[in-house]
Motif scaffolding. Structure first.
Motif, short mmCIF file in Angstrom:
data_model
loop_
_atom_site.label_atom_id
_atom_site.label_comp_id
_atom_site.label_asym_id
_atom_site.label_seq_id
_atom_site.Cartn_x
_atom_site.Cartn_y
_atom_site.Cartn_z
N GLN A 1 40.77 6.13 26.89
CA GLN A 1 41.18 7.34 27.83
C GLN A 1 41.62 8.70 26.80
OE1 GLN A 1 43.58 7.73 31.23
NE2 GLN A 1 43.04 5.39 31.50
N ASN A 2 41.15 7.77 25.47
CA ASN A 2 41.57 8.84 24.10
C ASN A 2 42.96 9.66 24.19
OD1 ASN A 2 38.76 8.40 22.85
ND2 ASN A 2 38.17 10.09 24.74
N PHE B 1 35.30 6.42 33.27
CA PHE B 1 36.04 6.43 31.85
C PHE B 1 34.40 6.93 31.41
CE2 PHE B 1 39.40 4.24 34.40
CZ PHE B 1 40.03 4.59 33.84
N ALA B 2 33.18 7.03 31.68
CA ALA B 2 31.94 6.48 31.45
C ALA B 2 31.60 7.79 30.06
CB ALA B 2 30.83 6.36 32.19
N ALA C 1 40.50 0.77 28.81
CA ALA C 1 40.89 -0.03 27.45
C ALA C 1 42.02 0.24 26.57
CB ALA C 1 38.87 -0.16 26.44
N ALA C 2 42.12 -0.73 25.65
CA ALA C 2 43.20 -0.96 24.79
C ALA C 2 43.17 1.25 24.15
CB ALA C 2 43.15 -1.39 23.75
N ARG D 1 47.63 3.05 32.50
CA ARG D 1 46.86 4.08 32.51
C ARG D 1 47.37 5.47 32.99
NH1 ARG D 1 42.57 4.78 36.32
NH2 ARG D 1 42.07 2.15 36.43
N THR D 2 46.08 5.94 31.75
CA THR D 2 47.56 7.25 31.86
C THR D 2 46.53 8.31 33.08
OG1 THR D 2 46.85 8.31 30.20
CG2 THR D 2 48.47 7.41 30.05
N ALA D 3 45.18 9.04 33.33
CA ALA D 3 44.44 9.82 33.55
C ALA D 3 44.33 8.91 35.50
CB ALA D 3 43.25 9.11 33.26
#
Length: 518
Positions: free
Chosen positions: A252-253, A517-518, A356-357, A506-508
């Motif tokens: 999620q950058n 997330f694609a 992902a991490a 998870r932040t989003a």
């Protein structure tokens, strides 16, 4: 002239290395294309609600995940209402209190600069903020273990949060349960404790579904699962024993620097490619071989199950004694037990996307943790051979396959770095350079474009270059975790850590699609 250039090509070590890596990567790209052609096909038009009566007993083991509980309940409760008879069990553990004390000890001496999510991924943002506010009252601007313990104790445990959130549900839900495991075991023990309290009625028609607290399976995923079960039942005369829902990975950058965001994106893409080129094809071959009759008994391969999205028919779960608790990790070891018992594991032809991490430290810790599964194999063989599960030949074959897969992971980064050096080296012979370049292309550019094409995207040259470079960076880092796991084991003499790992915060917000997330 380079001495290697005077040798016949067949005597050149560099040539054989480049050719071997190219052959493996080209086969991997072939598997990626085959998997993409098989999985995630568009669903038929019309009503997508499956008529198959899917009953899932979702089990979510939780530890130090207070902030995740409300979102998980908000997701799973409405979702499972669509599948009558399904249940949701949140499994907390008494181990959390012991780990909180260990965290407090680790925090002793920490200053404001140390209180970061990268260094303490086990702590929430609120806990880090509270610890920071306690610093001005200290003598030297650093925490003591007692002060850290006092601050952390002011926050509710996960068990307390689960109890409070269940009480807030608008109406009583018999489908939602809270089980508090009072032992010191980890995830497998928590799952087994929850299953022990489930009714045995309909055990050959209902499934235990193991998910993480940040898992967000969609209605579409479960409908596809129901369709798959109905298809297998029609073909085989019974429901599958085990079904694996495989995942793609995406970040999620959230990292603070561009290079860390890029590196984690590349690592996530490399892990997705491993799913498509190794995990799914291996499971498909294993399931076909396990069902195929043979004149003489033989091992059908080696099932490599994953703890996220693992569906096990309840009677099979109890037959094999649940998830193994004597290993460091449980999911891959569980696949070993299924293998020596000859139990098929089906791969669902539909993938979901999971977080992902997000940080380098978290990425390395995750990779180190996952590699522990390969180091568990000898323990699995010793335990289950002594209990009479599988022949000596079966265990020897399984250990050989496991060793090959572990060695392949260990060599990903050295092989990639070697091919990069050969491709760019000014003295590399043309055939060797071509083989090395082919290996790199098959590991990065080709699969990046294949993934985009499968998603209906057309990448520009720049986008292709950026994503390929990120994937290359992820591959160059891929062996770091396994090497760290081996090094730590050699130095400390143990593979067990005092703290259970926590990652992928998870932040989003979640969405209703498996491509969120694609």
């Amino acid at each position: 002239m380079n001495a290697d250039a005077r040798k016949p090509l067949w005597r050149s070590t560099a040539w054989w290395i480049a050719a071997a890596v190219a052959a493996r990567n080209l086969n991997g790209q072939r598997q990626v294309r085959r998997t993409l052609a098989w999985a995630d096909r568009p669903a038929p038009t019309g009503d997508r609600r499956s008529a198959f009566p899917l009953v899932l007993h979702v089990v979510i083991p939780v530890l130090r995940e207070q902030q995740q509980i409300p979102a998980a309940l908000s997701w799973f409760v409405p979702l499972l209402r669509n599948f009558p008879g399904s249940t949701l069990t949140m499994v907390t553990t008494a181990r959390e209190e012991a780990e909180r004390q260990h965290l407090a000890a680790k925090l002793a001496g920490a200053t404001a600069a140390d209180l970061t999510v990268e260094r303490f991924p086990q702590l929430t943002d609120d806990e880090l903020a509270a610890l920071g506010k306690a610093l001005p009252g200290t003598i030297d601007g650093s925490l003591t273990g007692a002060l850290a313990a006092e601050v952390l104790s002011s926050f509710p445990t996960t068990a307390e949060v689960v109890t409070a959130e269940l009480a807030r549900l608008p109406e009583p839900h018999r489908m939602v349960r809270h089980v508090h495991y009072r032992g010191d075991g980890r995830k497998a023990a928590q799952v087994n404790a929850a299953v022990d309290q489930l009714s045995t009625a309909g055990a050959d028609q209902e499934y235990i579904a193991v998910y993480d607290v940040d898992s967000r399976p969609s209605r579409e995923l479960l409908d596809r699962t129901a369709d798959f079960l109905a298809h297998r039942q029609a073909n085989d005369g019974g429901l599958p024993c085990v079904v694996q829902q495989s995942a793609r990975f995406a970040t999620q950058n959230t990292a603070g620097t561009w290079w860390e965001r890029s590196l984690c994106r590349g690592a996530a893409r490399a892990q997705t490619l491993w799913t498509l080129r190794r995990e799914i094809p291996n499971l498909r071959r294993y399931a076909d071989a396990a069902r195929r009759p043979h004149a003489t008994p033989r091992l059908p391969g080696l099932a490599q199950t994953v703890g996220h999205g693992l569906l096990v028919r309840m009677d099979v779960f109890r037959q094999v004694g649940g998830l193994p608790t004597f290993t460091v990790l449980d999911d891959v070891a569980f696949g070993y037990r299924l293998t020596v018992d000859g139990i098929p594991v089906d791969s669902l032809p539909f993938t979901t996307t999971v977080p992902a991490a997000e940080y380098l430290r978290e990425l390395l810790a995750q990779s180190e943790r996952w590699f522990q599964s390969y180091l568990d194999y000898p323990q699995c063989a010793a335990r289950w051979h002594a209990e009479g599960h599988g022949s000596s030949r079966d265990h020897a074959a399984a250990l050989t396959i496991g060793a090959y897969r572990g060695m392949a992971w260990l060599l990903v980064s050295p092989a990639t770095a070697g091919c990069l050096a050969l491709a760019l080296g000014p003295r590399t012979r043309l055939p060797t350079r071509a083989a090395a370049a082919t290996a790199l292309w098959a590991a990065t550019v080709a699969p990046v474009r294949a993934l985009a094409a499968a998603e209906g995207r057309h990448l520009t040259v720049r986008e292709t270059a950026v994503r390929s470079a990120e994937t290359l960076a992820g591959l160059l880092l891929k062996s770091a975790g396994p090497l760290t796991a081996l090094g730590r084991w050699a130095v400390t003499g143990t593979r067990h850590a005092a703290l259970a790992p926590k990652s992928n915060r998870r932040t989003a917000p979640s969405t209703t699609t498996d491509r969120e997330f694609a």
